[in-house]
Design a protein around this motif. Structure first.
Motif, PDB file in Angstrom:
ATOM      1  N   PHE A  76       0.115  88.899  24.484  1.00  0.00           N
ATOM      2  CA  PHE A  76       0.160  88.133  23.236  1.00  0.00           C
ATOM      3  C   PHE A  76       1.467  87.352  23.062  1.00  0.00           C
ATOM      4  CE2 PHE A  76      -3.085  91.280  22.760  1.00  0.00           C
ATOM      5  CZ  PHE A  76      -4.114  90.576  22.167  1.00  0.00           C
ATOM      6  N   GLU A  77       2.010  86.863  24.180  1.00  0.00           N
ATOM      7  CA  GLU A  77       3.178  85.989  24.151  1.00  0.00           C
ATOM      8  C   GLU A  77       2.709  84.539  24.046  1.00  0.00           C
ATOM      9  OE1 GLU A  77       5.937  86.709  27.382  1.00  0.00           O
ATOM     10  OE2 GLU A  77       5.127  88.738  27.583  1.00  0.00           O
ATOM     11  N   PRO A  78       3.592  83.649  23.607  1.00  0.00           N
ATOM     12  CA  PRO A  78       3.221  82.223  23.554  1.00  0.00           C
ATOM     13  C   PRO A  78       2.890  81.692  24.950  1.00  0.00           C
ATOM     14  CG  PRO A  78       5.245  82.621  22.336  1.00  0.00           C
ATOM     15  CD  PRO A  78       4.928  83.892  23.073  1.00  0.00           C
ATOM     16  N   LEU A  79       1.882  80.855  25.021  1.00  0.00           N
ATOM     17  CA  LEU A  79       1.477  80.275  26.299  1.00  0.00           C
ATOM     18  C   LEU A  79       2.207  78.962  26.538  1.00  0.00           C
ATOM     19  CD1 LEU A  79      -2.361  80.934  26.101  1.00  0.00           C
ATOM     20  CD2 LEU A  79      -0.539  82.409  26.973  1.00  0.00           C
ATOM     21  N   LEU A  80       2.431  78.651  27.806  1.00  0.00           N
ATOM     22  CA  LEU A  80       3.101  77.406  28.184  1.00  0.00           C
ATOM     23  C   LEU A  80       2.055  76.350  28.517  1.00  0.00           C
ATOM     24  CD1 LEU A  80       5.865  78.855  30.503  1.00  0.00           C
ATOM     25  CD2 LEU A  80       6.008  78.346  28.063  1.00  0.00           C
ATOM     26  N   LEU A  81       2.402  75.103  28.280  1.00  0.00           N
ATOM     27  CA  LEU A  81       1.522  74.003  28.662  1.00  0.00           C
ATOM     28  C   LEU A  81       1.529  73.863  30.186  1.00  0.00           C
ATOM     29  CD1 LEU A  81       2.448  71.314  26.006  1.00  0.00           C
ATOM     30  CD2 LEU A  81       0.445  72.813  26.047  1.00  0.00           C
ATOM     31  N   VAL A  82       0.371  73.523  30.729  1.00  0.00           N
ATOM     32  CA  VAL A  82       0.226  73.323  32.165  1.00  0.00           C
ATOM     33  C   VAL A  82      -0.139  71.862  32.377  1.00  0.00           C
ATOM     34  CG1 VAL A  82      -1.072  74.001  34.214  1.00  0.00           C
ATOM     35  CG2 VAL A  82      -0.569  75.714  32.451  1.00  0.00           C
ATOM     36  N   PRO A  83       0.593  71.149  33.232  1.00  0.00           N
ATOM     37  CA  PRO A  83       0.279  69.732  33.462  1.00  0.00           C
ATOM     38  C   PRO A  83      -1.173  69.540  33.873  1.00  0.00           C
ATOM     39  CG  PRO A  83       2.355  70.306  34.503  1.00  0.00           C
ATOM     40  CD  PRO A  83       1.731  71.597  34.048  1.00  0.00           C
ATOM     41  N   GLY A  84      -1.767  68.474  33.372  1.00  0.00           N
ATOM     42  CA  GLY A  84      -3.166  68.178  33.677  1.00  0.00           C
ATOM     43  C   GLY A  84      -3.347  67.507  35.014  1.00  0.00           C
ATOM     44  N   ALA A  85      -4.584  67.337  35.409  1.00  0.00           N
ATOM     45  CA  ALA A  85      -4.914  66.712  36.687  1.00  0.00           C
ATOM     46  C   ALA A  85      -4.482  65.250  36.723  1.00  0.00           C
ATOM     47  CB  ALA A  85      -6.411  66.821  36.943  1.00  0.00           C
ATOM     48  N   ASP A  86      -4.284  64.642  35.572  1.00  0.00           N
ATOM     49  CA  ASP A  86      -3.859  63.241  35.520  1.00  0.00           C
ATOM     50  C   ASP A  86      -2.341  63.092  35.509  1.00  0.00           C
ATOM     51  OD1 ASP A  86      -3.528  64.336  33.015  1.00  0.00           O
ATOM     52  OD2 ASP A  86      -4.421  62.661  31.938  1.00  0.00           O
ATOM     53  N   GLN A  87      -1.620  64.203  35.660  1.00  0.00           N
ATOM     54  CA  GLN A  87      -0.147  64.160  35.590  1.00  0.00           C
ATOM     55  C   GLN A  87       0.497  64.592  36.905  1.00  0.00           C
ATOM     56  OE1 GLN A  87       0.961  66.465  32.188  1.00  0.00           O
ATOM     57  NE2 GLN A  87      -0.287  65.256  30.822  1.00  0.00           N
ATOM     58  N   ASP A  88      -0.214  64.535  37.997  1.00  0.00           N
ATOM     59  CA  ASP A  88       0.342  64.979  39.278  1.00  0.00           C
ATOM     60  C   ASP A  88       1.198  63.936  39.936  1.00  0.00           C
ATOM     61  OD1 ASP A  88      -0.773  67.458  39.069  1.00  0.00           O
ATOM     62  OD2 ASP A  88      -2.569  66.934  40.190  1.00  0.00           O
TER      63      ASP A  88
END
Length: 88
Positions: A76-88
């Motif tokens: 239950f910790e804050p989640l981090l954003l994960v770069p999308g497929a359009d940001q590689d």
């Protein structure tokens, strides 16, 4: 349920304290599906073919980041954003 990524109109979410196996929830144009983090396999639901392929490939490419978020979600910790497929 926190949004951890968006790309090409696809919204990716992960639940806190969700059941195994590690997975993400994808939404696109009214469709919903769950994909395994380990290999991008479809676990439930349905997406249009192109969106399905994008999410499955993205899960494999971002596996380590997604598994780290899964561990955070289980405690239950804050989640981090994960770069999308359009940001590689």
């Amino acid at each position: 349920m926190p949004i951890i990524s968006t790309f090409y109109g696809i919204v990716i979410r992960m639940h806190h304290g969700d059941h195994a196996p590690p997975h993400v929830h994808a939404e696109y144009q009214g469709f919903r599906a769950q994909f395994a983090v380990a290999d991008g396999a479809l676990l439930a639901g349905r997406l249009p073919r192109q969106a399905h392929r994008l999410v499955a490939e993205w899960c494999v490419a971002r596996r380590e980041e997604l598994l780290a978020d899964w561990q955070r979600a289980q405690t239950f910790e804050p989640l981090l954003l994960v770069p999308g497929a359009d940001q590689d």
